[in-house]
Design a protein around this motif. Structure first.
Motif, PDB file in Angstrom:
ATOM      1  N   LEU A 169       0.818  -1.214   0.000  1.00 57.15           N
ATOM      2  CA  LEU A 169       0.000   0.000   0.000  1.00 57.15           C
ATOM      3  C   LEU A 169       0.851   1.262   0.000  1.00 57.15           C
ATOM      4  CD1 LEU A 169      -2.607  -1.124   2.663  1.00 57.15           C
ATOM      5  CD2 LEU A 169      -3.040  -0.782   0.237  1.00 57.15           C
ATOM      6  N   ALA A 175       3.139   3.077  -3.369  1.00 51.78           N
ATOM      7  CA  ALA A 175       2.724   4.106  -4.327  1.00 51.78           C
ATOM      8  C   ALA A 175       3.269   5.467  -3.929  1.00 51.78           C
ATOM      9  CB  ALA A 175       1.204   4.147  -4.406  1.00 51.78           C
ATOM     10  N   VAL A 176       3.202   5.773  -2.625  1.00 55.71           N
ATOM     11  CA  VAL A 176       3.675   7.072  -2.141  1.00 55.71           C
ATOM     12  C   VAL A 176       5.165   7.245  -2.447  1.00 55.71           C
ATOM     13  CG1 VAL A 176       4.180   8.326  -0.007  1.00 55.71           C
ATOM     14  CG2 VAL A 176       1.903   7.372  -0.384  1.00 55.71           C
ATOM     15  N   ILE A 177       5.925   6.162  -2.220  1.00 57.66           N
ATOM     16  CA  ILE A 177       7.366   6.246  -2.475  1.00 57.66           C
ATOM     17  C   ILE A 177       7.628   6.406  -3.968  1.00 57.66           C
ATOM     18  CG2 ILE A 177       9.561   5.012  -2.283  1.00 57.66           C
ATOM     19  CD1 ILE A 177       8.582   3.788   0.269  1.00 57.66           C
ATOM     20  N   TYR A 235       5.712   7.620  -6.379  1.00 60.37           N
ATOM     21  CA  TYR A 235       5.368   8.934  -6.931  1.00 60.37           C
ATOM     22  C   TYR A 235       6.203  10.050  -6.316  1.00 60.37           C
ATOM     23  CZ  TYR A 235       2.128   6.551  -9.743  1.00 60.37           C
ATOM     24  OH  TYR A 235       1.631   5.694 -10.676  1.00 60.37           O
ATOM     25  N   LEU A 262      -3.061  10.140  -1.023  1.00 63.71           N
ATOM     26  CA  LEU A 262      -1.750  10.269  -0.387  1.00 63.71           C
ATOM     27  C   LEU A 262      -0.650  10.425  -1.438  1.00 63.71           C
ATOM     28  CD1 LEU A 262      -2.025   7.732   2.568  1.00 63.71           C
ATOM     29  CD2 LEU A 262      -2.377  10.194   2.567  1.00 63.71           C
ATOM     30  N   SER A 263      -0.760   9.678  -2.547  1.00 64.48           N
ATOM     31  CA  SER A 263       0.228   9.844  -3.622  1.00 64.48           C
ATOM     32  C   SER A 263       0.152  11.264  -4.174  1.00 64.48           C
ATOM     33  CB  SER A 263      -0.032   8.847  -4.757  1.00 64.48           C
ATOM     34  OG  SER A 263       0.069   7.536  -4.269  1.00 64.48           O
ATOM     35  N   THR A 322       1.824  13.689  -1.883  1.00 65.47           N
ATOM     36  CA  THR A 322       3.285  13.571  -1.954  1.00 65.47           C
ATOM     37  C   THR A 322       3.817  14.316  -3.177  1.00 65.47           C
ATOM     38  OG1 THR A 322       3.014  11.393  -0.978  1.00 65.47           O
ATOM     39  CG2 THR A 322       5.170  11.910  -1.877  1.00 65.47           C
ATOM     40  N   VAL A 323       3.137  14.128  -4.302  1.00 65.94           N
ATOM     41  CA  VAL A 323       3.541  14.831  -5.518  1.00 65.94           C
ATOM     42  C   VAL A 323       3.427  16.345  -5.300  1.00 65.94           C
ATOM     43  CG1 VAL A 323       2.962  15.254  -7.940  1.00 65.94           C
ATOM     44  CG2 VAL A 323       2.940  12.921  -7.045  1.00 65.94           C
ATOM     45  N   PHE A 371       7.138  14.368   2.790  1.00 66.76           N
ATOM     46  CA  PHE A 371       7.974  13.305   2.240  1.00 66.76           C
ATOM     47  C   PHE A 371       8.390  13.660   0.808  1.00 66.76           C
ATOM     48  CE2 PHE A 371       8.111   9.099   0.018  1.00 66.76           C
ATOM     49  CZ  PHE A 371       9.261   8.628   0.607  1.00 66.76           C
ATOM     50  N   LEU A 414      12.286  14.481  -0.451  1.00 69.96           N
ATOM     51  CA  LEU A 414      12.932  13.811  -1.581  1.00 69.96           C
ATOM     52  C   LEU A 414      13.499  14.852  -2.547  1.00 69.96           C
ATOM     53  CD1 LEU A 414      10.325  10.994  -2.281  1.00 69.96           C
ATOM     54  CD2 LEU A 414      12.700  10.617  -1.669  1.00 69.96           C
ATOM     55  N   ILE A 433      11.858   6.445   5.980  1.00 70.46           N
ATOM     56  CA  ILE A 433      11.720   5.148   5.322  1.00 70.46           C
ATOM     57  C   ILE A 433      12.372   4.048   6.149  1.00 70.46           C
ATOM     58  CG2 ILE A 433      12.330   3.828   3.262  1.00 70.46           C
ATOM     59  CD1 ILE A 433      11.928   6.242   1.621  1.00 70.46           C
TER      60      ILE A 433
END
Lengths: 338, 157, 116
Positions: free
Chosen positions: B131, B134-136, B138, C32-33, C36-37, C66, C70, C98
């Protein structure tokens, strides 16, 4: 010449097979529901002391079979039944197949998602009335832990469910059908067709399955010449509260008045206001434990004479909905008469 | 509106889909919004407290204390997930627990726990990022693109 | 004062995510993605660090940070080593999160079993 067919989807049994034994086992949340006292066995937790949810589900199916066979007066080992018809929700039917190893009689594994309960009853009744078997053991199961991890998220993942989402029923139901004996009889069965009404939200299975239920009920009534009022009770398997609402609406559009004598097992199995289950129950066990645990007992008590069980199934997989496909659904109707 | 046999399948589907969307019970939006705001705010406030704590204990700058703070929150979220409380709290808090780094920790811990029965390698090892991956993905792709674009812009200047 | 700002900004970011979740069919994974973007892009523009300066943990605890971390790592090494630095520096700033998540998730999985 198929003399028992009375319509494109419906058969009538010349010598209606008898339900000589039935049993329902249920998990902790179902035990706390309004039908908790009706189940033949309940478990205090989801793993019942075993090392995985899958093992627990298998044990539940075996327990349900054992209890149903005992009810039917079958004590031999392996049991004196000609076929074992079983299904569940897990990939490659592991619950049914591993239970079949334990039961040790000729077996067919069935998959109709949550419609498997009435699918098994219908096929079992056909085997008997067709003269291919004297006694058939049918069983289905589902388990909230094993189903959630397969279809949705890991159990400890924190997510908020939409109000129309459903809660997989934990438990198993088993029925012993026989060519003769005492008990309620299976008189007709109407086989559903796969339908797709365009619902693609895997959390909204109730709405996806409602059209299948209405289609099958409509076909059943048309082909048997019966009306809704001919039944004391019509139950769908696991539409839950929102699917129930949609089924009533769709039926009204087709001039079918599903009202006082229409209920849904997914609504009956929980106390929706008190238990944290959103719209209600889903899973093979929903129709199975409500029918085996409650409705067949109500028939024995003389409170129900004619019952139509319409178990409903959402025929999708995580792969199909992640690839953007709609959710095809199916429903099978089985008429049970005292 | 009526849906009858004989209506073409696509019309039938769009009619029914519209009927479902209209009748679909919505989530308690106001309550969810308030809960997400309050719980998310609280988590961040606690984070601020933990930062102050590490700043003092480890004698590092406030900025440097952000790293141990993240680690502490992840530890707490993993522990709550392991004990079986996180999913119950998240039912009420919604995005308030999912958006802070606690949600990231919960996604990884829940996946690792769930698939433990498939073994240390295929289960815990293979599925931990089911799960959270995806966050990592993107995040990294975004960082790569932003980095390259920034680099090119600097070269051009 | 910092505590209040952390509460308000952190709460607001969560509120935005909740509103998206409740009004669309997007899953938490999508949202959440997306955050992050968004954090990464804001980081690239140099805006996210300003938010962190203003709200402290209110901006550094949500997952958007996060993405920002990065990007920050990538840009730092870009300055020192040129374009290769984008790849080598990416996890420089964010490795704590991480690493901690992997270690604690592993330990929790070994220790506990899922319940319900």
């Amino acid at each position: 010449m198929a003399t028992k067919r009375i319509g494109p989807q419906t058969v009538r049994f010349d010598r209606p097979p008898v339900i000589i034994g039935a049993a329902a086992v249920a998990g902790p949340e179902e035990a706390q529901g309004p039908l908790g006292h009706e189940f033949d066995q309940t478990y205090p937790d989801l793993t019942i002391g075993l090392s995985s949810f899958e093992k627990a589900e298998r044990q539940m199916m075996i327990d349900a079979c054992r209890l149903a066979l005992r009810r039917a007066g079958i004590t031999e080992k392996p049991p004196a039944v000609d076929y074992f018809l079983a299904g569940d929700l897990l990939n490659q039917l592991i619950t049914a197949s591993f239970s079949g190893l334990e039961i040790g009689v000729p077996m067919y594994g069935l998959y109709g998602a949550c419609s498997t309960f009435s699918e098994a009853l219908a096929i079992g009744a056909k085997l008997i009335d067709g003269g291919f078997a004297d006694r058939v053991l049918c069983a289905v199961s589902s388990h909230v832990g094993s189903a959630e991890r397969q279809y949705r998220y890991p159990t400890e993942y924190g997510s908020q469910k939409k109000p129309y989402a459903q809660h997989t029923v934990t438990g198993a139901g088993a029925v012993v059908l026989a060519a003769s004996g005492t008990g309620p009889r299976i008189t007709y069965c109407t086989t559903g067709k796969v339908v797709d009404y365009g619902v693609a939200d895997p959390f909204n299975q109730g709405a996806a399955m409602a059209p299948a239920a209405v289609d099958t009920i409509e076909a059943h009534l048309r082909e048997t010449g019966r009306s809704v009022e001919d039944y004391d009770l019509i139950v769908t398997g696991d539409l839950a509260s929102f699917g129930y609402e949609m089924a009533v609406k769709l039926a009204a559009d087709r001039n079918l008045r599903l009202a006082k004598n229409y209920r849904d097992c997914g609504v009956m199995v929980y106390d929706l206001s008190r238990q944290n289950v959103n719209a209600g129950g889903s899973g093979c066990a929903s129709s199975a434990i409500v029918t085996c645990g409650h409705l067949l007992k109500e028939m024995a008590r003389g409170r129900l004479r004619r019952l139509l069980v319409v178990a409903t199934g959402a025929l999708f997989s995580p792969t199909s909905f992640q690839q953007g496909e709609n959710i095809p659904t199916i429903a099978h109707a089985v008429a049970v008469e005292a | 509106m009526t849906i009858r046999e004989g209506t073409s399948q696509t019309t039938q589907q769009s009619l029914y889909r519209r009927m479902v969307l209209k009748a679909e019970p919505g989530p308690p939006r106001l309550r969810n919004a308030v809960m997400a705001f309050v719980s998310g705010g609280l988590v961040c406030m606690v984070g601020e407290g933990i930062t102050d704590f590490w700043e003092r204990v480890l004698r590092i700058s406030h900025k440097q204390a952000a790293d141990p703070t993240v680690a502490t929150l992840i530890f707490l979220a993993s522990l709550l997930t392991g004990l079986g409380y996180f999913d119950k709290l998240a039912r009420y808090a919604g995005a308030g627990l999912a958006v802070p780094v606690t949600g990231f920790a919960n996604a990884m811990t829940a996946s690792a726990m769930e698939f433990k029965r498939e073994g240390l390698i295929f289960g815990i090892g293979g599925r931990m990022f089911q799960l959270a991956g995806a966050v990592i993905v993107y995040g990294v792709v975004t960082a790569f693109l932003v980095g390259i674009i920034t680099g090119i812009v600097r070269l051009v200047r | 004062m910092m505590y209040l700002k952390a509460f308000l900004v952190g709460g607001l970011i969560c509120l935005i995510a909740q509103v998206i979740l409740d009004n669309t069919k997007l899953s938490p994974g999508h949202v959440l993605s997306g955050l992050t973007v968004a954090g990464g892009v804001l980081g690239g523009l140099g805006l996210y660090d300003k938010l962190v300066e203003f709200a402290g943990a209110g901006a550094s605890v949500p997952i958007a940070s996060f993405g920002n971390s990065l990007v920050k790592g990538a840009l730092q090494e870009l300055d020192q080593n040129g374009l290769v630095g984008v790849l080598t520096g990416m996890f420089e700033v964010t490795s704590t999160g991480i690493a901690a998540a992997i270690v604690f998730a592993f330990l929790a999985a070994v220790t506990f079993n899922p319940k319900s």
